[in-house]
Design a protein around this motif. Structure first.
Motif, short mmCIF file in Angstrom:
data_model
loop_
_atom_site.label_atom_id
_atom_site.label_comp_id
_atom_site.label_asym_id
_atom_site.label_seq_id
_atom_site.Cartn_x
_atom_site.Cartn_y
_atom_site.Cartn_z
N ASP A 207 -17.25 -5.24 4.38
CA ASP A 207 -16.96 -4.41 5.54
C ASP A 207 -15.88 -3.38 5.24
N ASP A 208 -14.93 -3.75 4.36
CA ASP A 208 -13.78 -2.89 4.06
C ASP A 208 -13.46 -3.05 2.59
N CYS A 209 -13.73 -2.02 1.80
CA CYS A 209 -13.55 -2.10 0.35
C CYS A 209 -12.09 -2.34 -0.01
N ASP A 210 -11.19 -1.61 0.61
CA ASP A 210 -9.78 -1.73 0.25
C ASP A 210 -9.24 -3.12 0.59
N ALA A 211 -9.65 -3.65 1.73
CA ALA A 211 -9.19 -4.98 2.12
C ALA A 211 -9.76 -6.05 1.19
N ALA A 212 -11.04 -5.90 0.82
CA ALA A 212 -11.66 -6.88 -0.09
C ALA A 212 -11.02 -6.82 -1.47
N TYR A 213 -10.73 -5.60 -1.93
CA TYR A 213 -10.07 -5.41 -3.23
C TYR A 213 -8.69 -6.07 -3.22
N ALA A 214 -7.92 -5.82 -2.17
CA ALA A 214 -6.58 -6.40 -2.08
C ALA A 214 -6.63 -7.92 -2.01
N LYS A 215 -7.60 -8.43 -1.26
CA LYS A 215 -7.73 -9.88 -1.13
C LYS A 215 -8.12 -10.51 -2.47
#
Length: 257
Positions: A207-215
């Motif tokens: 849903d959110d690339c930046d959030a998934a990357y950070a996680k």
């Protein structure tokens, strides 16, 4: 049962891991996957599920040199026929066709440039029960040292069509098409990326690339390429804690090729 996927379509992925329990924990927390151990007859193979639907497989890594890695499976009408074509057109047979617990027949090959891939001839199990949704596979892409040779090889082995499209900055991207529908992509490895073997990469929708990357980084992954915009969507490339490379992408709903 009849195949749900046309021949030459990616129909499954699985992860060979040097630390199965570590992979279960990582992907479970990253994508919300649960896992099911298929029992002693399955040789340690597990099934990843998203919302109860089968999205990927997991088993112990069997190739020490290769280590942890994701593998793309292509639907095949006849695994033996595919094996003959692989050998005829310069590929290598790594594991010849074998029965898998009445679910189907699988085989493992490399293409002439050394990229690993597998085939799945379905019986009881056709492949993905969920795809192109957050937390599931959305694209498979070949990065190769010789895109022209790869185009010939996969066309001859699977009978897929090949179509070149112009992308940003003058790049040409090759689409593999089954029954006229794009099912996978291929592009040449750029020397600027550094030493890189030819390989099939797996993209998971988020849903959110930046959030998934950070996680993913928080969970122990290492960065390969930070989030970047493309016509297809915003994507990033990572290595999981066991060393397997994968990508995440927030698909652009307006993109078509």
């Amino acid at each position: 049962m009849a195949a749900t996927y046309e021949q030459g379509t990616p129909s499954w992925v699985d992860l060979g891991s040097t630390d199965v329990e570590g992979s279960v924990a990582f992907y479970g927390r990253l994508f919300g996957w649960t896992d099911e151990d298929l029992g002693p007859d399955a040789g340690g193979y597990r099934m990843f599920r998203k919302d109860g639907k089968q999205v990927a497989g997991l088993g112990p890594a069997t190739d020490v040199a290769r280590g942890s890695a994701w593998t793309t499976y292509f639907a095949a009408n006849d695994a033996e026929d595919i094996m003959a074509k692989v050998a005829e057109h310069g590929g290598t047979v790594v594991v010849p066709p074998m029965d898998v617990m009445g679910q189907g027949r699988m085989a493992v090959f490399t293409d002439p440039e050394g990229a690993f891939f597998s085939v799945w001839q379905p019986l009881a199990f056709a492949g993905f029960e969920l795809a192109n949704e957050p937390g599931s596979v959305t694209w498979n892409e070949l990065m190769t040292s010789d895109v022209d040779a790869a185009k010939v090889f996969y066309r001859e082995v699977f009978g897929v069509g090949m179509r070149d499209v112009s992308m940003a900055e003058g790049m040409t991207y090759t689409l593999l098409e089954a029954e006229g529908r794009p099912v996978a992509g291929a592009l040449p490895i750029d020397a600027a990326w550094g030493p890189m073997p030819s390989h099939w990469s797996v993209y998971f929708a988020v849903d959110d690339c930046d959030a998934a990357y950070a996680k993913a980084l928080e969970l122990g992954a290492t960065k390969v390429m930070p989030p970047e915009d493309s016509a297809a969507g915003r994507f990033a490339i990572l290595k999981d804690p066991q060393g397997a490379t994968f990508s995440v992408i927030r698909n652009n709903p307006d993109f078509s090729i």
